[in-house]
Design an enzyme around this catalytic site. Structure first.
Site, PDB file in Angstrom:
ATOM      1  N   CYS A   3       9.735  -7.952  -1.830  1.00 55.05           N
ATOM      2  CA  CYS A   3      10.915  -7.365  -1.176  1.00 55.05           C
ATOM      3  C   CYS A   3      11.533  -6.358  -2.153  1.00 55.05           C
ATOM      4  O   CYS A   3      10.863  -5.918  -3.099  1.00 55.05           O
ATOM      5  CB  CYS A   3      11.910  -8.437  -0.741  1.00 55.05           C
ATOM      6  SG  CYS A   3      12.656  -9.403  -2.070  1.00 55.05           S
ATOM      7  N   ARG A   9      14.807 -12.431  -0.166  1.00 51.72           N
ATOM      8  CA  ARG A   9      13.757 -12.716   0.820  1.00 51.72           C
ATOM      9  C   ARG A   9      12.452 -13.192   0.193  1.00 51.72           C
ATOM     10  O   ARG A   9      11.899 -14.220   0.599  1.00 51.72           O
ATOM     11  CB  ARG A   9      13.493 -11.462   1.683  1.00 51.72           C
ATOM     12  CG  ARG A   9      14.665 -11.102   2.578  1.00 51.72           C
ATOM     13  CD  ARG A   9      14.527  -9.703   3.146  1.00 51.72           C
ATOM     14  NE  ARG A   9      14.658  -8.693   2.089  1.00 51.72           N
ATOM     15  CZ  ARG A   9      14.490  -7.384   2.257  1.00 51.72           C
ATOM     16  NH1 ARG A   9      14.145  -6.934   3.451  1.00 51.72           N
ATOM     17  NH2 ARG A   9      14.656  -6.547   1.250  1.00 51.72           N
ATOM     18  N   ASP A 119      17.413  -7.522   5.554  1.00 44.49           N
ATOM     19  CA  ASP A 119      17.922  -7.747   4.205  1.00 44.49           C
ATOM     20  C   ASP A 119      19.258  -8.488   4.317  1.00 44.49           C
ATOM     21  O   ASP A 119      20.222  -7.948   4.859  1.00 44.49           O
ATOM     22  CB  ASP A 119      18.114  -6.378   3.530  1.00 44.49           C
ATOM     23  CG  ASP A 119      18.564  -6.517   2.095  1.00 44.49           C
ATOM     24  OD1 ASP A 119      18.993  -7.619   1.701  1.00 44.49           O
ATOM     25  OD2 ASP A 119      18.496  -5.509   1.370  1.00 44.49           O
TER      26      ASP A 119
HETATM   27  P1  4NP Z   1      16.004  -8.806  -1.474  1.00 47.16           P
HETATM   28  O1  4NP Z   1      17.548  -8.485  -1.258  1.00 47.16           O
HETATM   29  O2  4NP Z   1      15.282  -7.488  -1.457  1.00 47.16           O
HETATM   30  O3  4NP Z   1      15.668  -9.647  -0.272  1.00 47.16           O
HETATM   31  O4  4NP Z   1      15.902  -9.538  -2.781  1.00 47.16           O
HETATM   32  C1  4NP Z   1      18.266  -7.601  -2.050  1.00 47.16           C
HETATM   33  C2  4NP Z   1      18.729  -7.994  -3.272  1.00 47.16           C
HETATM   34  C3  4NP Z   1      19.478  -7.134  -4.036  1.00 47.16           C
HETATM   35  C4  4NP Z   1      19.741  -5.859  -3.570  1.00 47.16           C
HETATM   36  C5  4NP Z   1      19.262  -5.453  -2.354  1.00 47.16           C
HETATM   37  C6  4NP Z   1      18.516  -6.338  -1.584  1.00 47.16           C
HETATM   38  N1  4NP Z   1      20.494  -4.974  -4.347  1.00 47.16           N
HETATM   39  O5  4NP Z   1      20.831  -3.876  -3.865  1.00 47.16           O
HETATM   40  O6  4NP Z   1      20.845  -5.298  -5.509  1.00 47.16           O
END
Ligand code: 4NP
Length: 149
Positions: A3, A9, A119
């Site tokens: 991800c 995720r 997300d």
């Molecule tokens: P992930 O979610 O891609 O599912 O781990 C996110 C975690 C952090 C961020 C964006 C999405 N961020 O912008 O820091």
């Protein structure tokens, strides 16, 4: 399992699939990574840890890392959570050598629909439950596939 941050995720997908592989006595290694570098070394988001724990899956020992090109060689299947992840990995794979390995995980449930795992980072706890349920269903399909190999 890939991800953006490797804290919401993909750690869930990683933990869920790892547990199912164990339960089905399959022989496969699961790992996860993010396309981004912001959270390298961090544990999963507490909301992911909590929803996993509620479902008997422990992910608190995971630490975020960034996807690296060697991963294309190391893994047979690379599941991405959304089309941005797919785009980012496709850009890394500029010779299109590994495109057959990279798959949108929700196409396991809804083939060819190219749906994203939403997300949940900026949302509430319910977003994490939605993500958990989607990934649980997708991982069941992956297990069926692995069993038929
Ligand atoms: P992930 O979610 O891609 O599912 O781990 C996110 C975690 C952090 C961020 C964006 C999405 N961020 O912008 O820091």
């Amino acid at each position: 399992m890939v991800c953006l941050g490797n804290i919401c995720r993909s750690p869930l997908a990683h933990g869920i699939l790892e547990k199912k592989i164990e339960q089905h006595n399959l022989n496969a290694i699961v790992d996860s990574a993010g396309t981004g570098s912001w959270h390298i070394g961090n544990p999963p988001d507490i909301r992911s840890i909590e929803i996993a724990k509620k479902n008997g899956v422990s992910i608190s020992d995971q630490r975020a890392r960034q996807f690296i090109k060697i991963d294309f060689e190391e893994f047979d299947l690379i599941y991405v959570m959304d089309k941005n992840n797919l785009n980012d990995l496709s850009n890394l794979d500029y010779n299109n050598k590994y495109s057959g390995k990279i798959k949108l995980i929700l196409n396991e449930i809804n083939p060819s629909e190219n749906m994203d795992v939403p997300d949940p980072y900026y949302g509430d706890n319910n977003g994490f439950k939605i993500v958990y349920d989607l990934l649980e269903n997708a991982c069941d399909k992956i297990i069926l596939k692995l069993k038929n190999e």
